[in-house]
Design a protein around this motif. Structure first.
Motif, short mmCIF file in Angstrom:
data_model
loop_
_atom_site.label_atom_id
_atom_site.label_comp_id
_atom_site.label_asym_id
_atom_site.label_seq_id
_atom_site.Cartn_x
_atom_site.Cartn_y
_atom_site.Cartn_z
N THR A 162 12.87 0.77 9.13
CA THR A 162 14.12 0.47 9.84
C THR A 162 14.71 -0.85 9.38
O THR A 162 15.91 -0.95 9.10
N LYS A 163 13.89 -1.88 9.28
CA LYS A 163 14.39 -3.21 8.88
C LYS A 163 14.91 -3.22 7.45
O LYS A 163 15.84 -3.96 7.14
N LEU A 164 14.32 -2.39 6.59
CA LEU A 164 14.80 -2.31 5.22
C LEU A 164 16.06 -1.46 5.10
O LEU A 164 16.69 -1.41 4.05
N GLY A 165 16.40 -0.76 6.18
CA GLY A 165 17.56 0.12 6.15
C GLY A 165 17.31 1.37 5.33
O GLY A 165 18.25 2.00 4.83
N ALA A 166 16.05 1.73 5.19
CA ALA A 166 15.67 2.92 4.41
C ALA A 166 15.63 4.14 5.32
O ALA A 166 15.57 4.02 6.55
N HIS A 167 15.64 5.31 4.71
CA HIS A 167 15.60 6.55 5.47
C HIS A 167 14.20 7.13 5.57
O HIS A 167 13.94 7.97 6.43
N ASN A 168 13.32 6.72 4.67
CA ASN A 168 11.95 7.23 4.68
C ASN A 168 11.04 6.27 3.92
O ASN A 168 11.50 5.28 3.35
N ARG A 169 9.75 6.57 3.90
CA ARG A 169 8.79 5.67 3.27
C ARG A 169 8.98 5.58 1.77
O ARG A 169 8.72 4.53 1.17
N THR A 170 9.44 6.65 1.14
CA THR A 170 9.67 6.62 -0.31
C THR A 170 10.79 5.66 -0.65
O THR A 170 10.67 4.85 -1.57
N GLU A 171 11.86 5.72 0.12
CA GLU A 171 12.98 4.80 -0.11
C GLU A 171 12.57 3.36 0.21
O GLU A 171 12.94 2.43 -0.51
N ALA A 172 11.78 3.17 1.25
CA ALA A 172 11.29 1.83 1.59
C ALA A 172 10.43 1.27 0.47
O ALA A 172 10.55 0.09 0.10
N ALA A 173 9.58 2.10 -0.11
CA ALA A 173 8.73 1.66 -1.22
C ALA A 173 9.58 1.27 -2.42
O ALA A 173 9.30 0.26 -3.08
N MET A 177 0.82 -1.19 0.00
CA MET A 177 0.00 0.00 0.00
C MET A 177 0.87 1.26 0.00
O MET A 177 0.53 2.23 -0.66
N VAL A 178 1.95 1.20 0.74
CA VAL A 178 2.88 2.34 0.75
C VAL A 178 3.49 2.50 -0.63
O VAL A 178 3.61 3.61 -1.14
N SER A 179 3.85 1.38 -1.25
CA SER A 179 4.47 1.47 -2.58
C SER A 179 3.50 1.98 -3.63
O SER A 179 3.92 2.44 -4.69
N ARG A 180 2.21 1.91 -3.35
CA ARG A 180 1.19 2.46 -4.25
C ARG A 180 0.92 3.93 -3.95
O ARG A 180 0.10 4.56 -4.61
N GLY A 181 1.59 4.47 -2.93
CA GLY A 181 1.48 5.88 -2.61
C GLY A 181 0.35 6.24 -1.66
O GLY A 181 0.01 7.41 -1.52
N LEU A 182 -0.23 5.24 -1.00
CA LEU A 182 -1.34 5.53 -0.09
C LEU A 182 -0.84 6.17 1.21
O LEU A 182 0.23 5.83 1.71
N GLN A 183 -1.63 7.07 1.73
CA GLN A 183 -1.33 7.74 2.99
C GLN A 183 -1.65 6.80 4.16
O GLN A 183 -2.48 5.90 4.04
N ASN A 184 -1.00 7.06 5.30
CA ASN A 184 -1.23 6.24 6.49
C ASN A 184 -2.70 6.18 6.86
O ASN A 184 -3.22 5.14 7.25
#
Length: 52
Positions: free
Chosen positions: A31-42, A1-8
């Motif tokens: 955190t587990k993905l080692g990303a800095h934000n939701r965009t990077e995680a997506a 859902m985050v990767s589709r751009g949906l808001q929390n």
């Protein structure tokens, strides 16, 4: 859902959780993905999906 751009708020409504619960889970995922934000995680999620 985050990767589709949906808001929390939208994610929370769709899976019937509080917005705060969604925020906590997303923080843990980011955190587990080692990303800095939701965009990077997506982006990392999409990259992993392409490999499989």
């Amino acid at each position: 859902m985050v990767s589709r751009g949906l808001q929390n708020k939208i994610i929370a409504a769709e899976i019937r959780l509080s917005e705060n619960t969604v925020k906590i889970h997303l923080h843990n995922i980011i955190t587990k993905l080692g990303a800095h934000n939701r965009t990077e995680a997506a982006a990392r999620f999409r990259s992993l999906q392409e490999r499989h």
